[in-house]
Design a protein around this motif. Structure first.
Motif, short mmCIF file in Angstrom:
data_model
loop_
_atom_site.label_atom_id
_atom_site.label_comp_id
_atom_site.label_asym_id
_atom_site.label_seq_id
_atom_site.Cartn_x
_atom_site.Cartn_y
_atom_site.Cartn_z
N ASP A 96 -20.93 -11.21 5.92
CA ASP A 96 -20.45 -11.91 4.80
C ASP A 96 -19.39 -13.02 4.96
O ASP A 96 -18.64 -12.96 4.13
CB ASP A 96 -20.22 -10.73 3.87
CG ASP A 96 -20.22 -11.48 2.25
OD1 ASP A 96 -21.11 -12.36 1.98
OD2 ASP A 96 -19.36 -11.06 1.62
N THR B 234 -25.38 -12.30 4.39
CA THR B 234 -24.38 -12.82 3.16
C THR B 234 -24.55 -11.59 2.18
O THR B 234 -25.84 -11.17 2.12
CB THR B 234 -24.69 -14.07 2.86
OG1 THR B 234 -25.90 -14.42 2.69
CG2 THR B 234 -24.28 -15.03 4.00
N ARG C 213 -22.96 -17.13 0.43
CA ARG C 213 -24.37 -17.15 0.04
C ARG C 213 -24.64 -18.84 0.21
O ARG C 213 -23.85 -19.48 -0.27
CB ARG C 213 -24.73 -16.54 -0.99
CG ARG C 213 -24.99 -15.09 -1.24
CD ARG C 213 -25.32 -14.88 -2.34
NE ARG C 213 -25.71 -13.24 -2.52
CZ ARG C 213 -26.13 -12.56 -3.36
NH1 ARG C 213 -26.23 -12.95 -4.56
NH2 ARG C 213 -26.43 -11.27 -3.22
N VAL D 289 -30.88 -18.86 -0.41
CA VAL D 289 -30.52 -17.43 -0.91
C VAL D 289 -30.44 -17.13 -2.53
O VAL D 289 -30.93 -16.41 -2.92
CB VAL D 289 -29.27 -16.58 -0.06
CG1 VAL D 289 -29.00 -15.13 -0.84
CG2 VAL D 289 -29.51 -16.58 1.44
#
Length: 301
Positions: A162, A243, A249, A253
């Motif tokens: 992430d 992510t 992101r 996405v």
């Protein structure tokens, strides 16, 4: 002679028609997305559809950056009962920044590392150069799904899940083989006479690369920059896998997440698609000449 001219004309007509059909096939979805983004939601659902916006407006583009105004508008229109505004739209401005940061970093790394690596593989004689070249591009031949789990486990174990860094690392892994392959092909087609003369004059390998080779391969460098940027900018699978929050992101996405919602507002989705497409289109339009020259020159030389 006349028969040959007729055959040639028929062949040209067939080629032109085929090219026209190909352009329509590629351009129509872009046109239709732009068309819907400029229509009100009621107009989008009309039957038959409007092939041109009857009342063009930029409300959908404005709503992307002002969700409260979008909710208020659809309540006033009495459409809130059967339409859904995805919460992920709030993350779209941040996703644009993330995508540009990731793609630009990947592009810069490809230019520097790819140019140095390709120059070393083609100009410096050492044992294992060819096996190293094949090893560098073999990773691109593997389907992404095959290596998805190992990459996920490794990135999670080092605490980079992430984060933008994790996406950048994976995108570099996918774009670098293409960079090395294109630059190798280009460099192998360039005579080394000028470089040999520069070496006799006392130039180091780095000086030869900077002062002699780089100006010659500039079209290929621009092509590699654009291509690596485009691949990274539009990559979806690993960006989705690595992510979890808005902090990391990317545009694909966010748009994919918004499209998965039920009864989503189509005008907003189309407006997001148009905005997401603009950076890549601007780059291609500005540097299209170098892109074409760089991609084909290696095969022509």
């Amino acid at each position: 002679m006349a028969q040959n001219d007729k055959k040639s004309n028929k062949s040209n007509i067939i080629l032109y028609v085929a090219a026209l059909l190909l352009v329509i096939w590629i351009a129509f979805p872009i046109y239709w997305m732009t068309n819907l983004s400029l229509q009100a939601e009621k107009e989008i659902y009309s039957v038959p559809p409007y092939y041109f916006p009857p009342n063009p407006n930029i409300n959908n583009y404005w709503f992307i950056f002002d969700i409260e105004a979008a909710v208020k508008y659809f309540l006033e229109q009495g459409m809130s009962l059967f339409l859904f505004i995805p919460g992920s739209i709030k993350e779209f401005p941040r996703a644009i920044i993330n995508s540009v940061i990731i793609a630009t970093t990947v592009m810069g790394y490809n230019l520097i590392a790819g140019m140095l690596g390709s120059f070393a593989l083609t100009r410096i004689r050492f044992k294992g150069a060819m096996p190293l070249f094949y090893l560098s591009i073999i990773g691109r031949l593997l389907p992404p799904v095959v290596i998805a789990v190992p990459y996920y486990v490794i990135i999670r174990s080092i605490g980079l899940l992430d984060t933008l860094v994790s996406v950048i690392m994976v995108h570099i892994m996918f774009t670098m083989p293409f960079t090395i392959w294109i630059l190798n092909t280009y460099l192998l087609g360039i005579p080394t006479d000028i470089e040999d003369a520069a070496r006799v004059d006392g130039y180091s390998y780095f000086e030869i690369l900077r002062k002699v080779t780089f100006p010659i391969i500039k079209p290929a460098i621009v092509a590699i920059a654009i291509t690596s940027f485009m691949i990274s900018y539009g990559e979806f699978f690993f960006a989705l896998l690595l992510t979890k929050t808005a902090a990391s992101r990317t545009i694909p996405v966010i748009i994919g997440s918004a499209m998965s919602e039920p009864r989503v507002v189509k005008g907003l989705i189309c407006a997001m698609g148009v905005l997401a497409m603009l950076p890549a289109m601007v780059i291609i339009i500005l540097f299209r000449r170098y892109l074409i020259r760089g991609l084909v020159a290696g095969a022509v030389k």
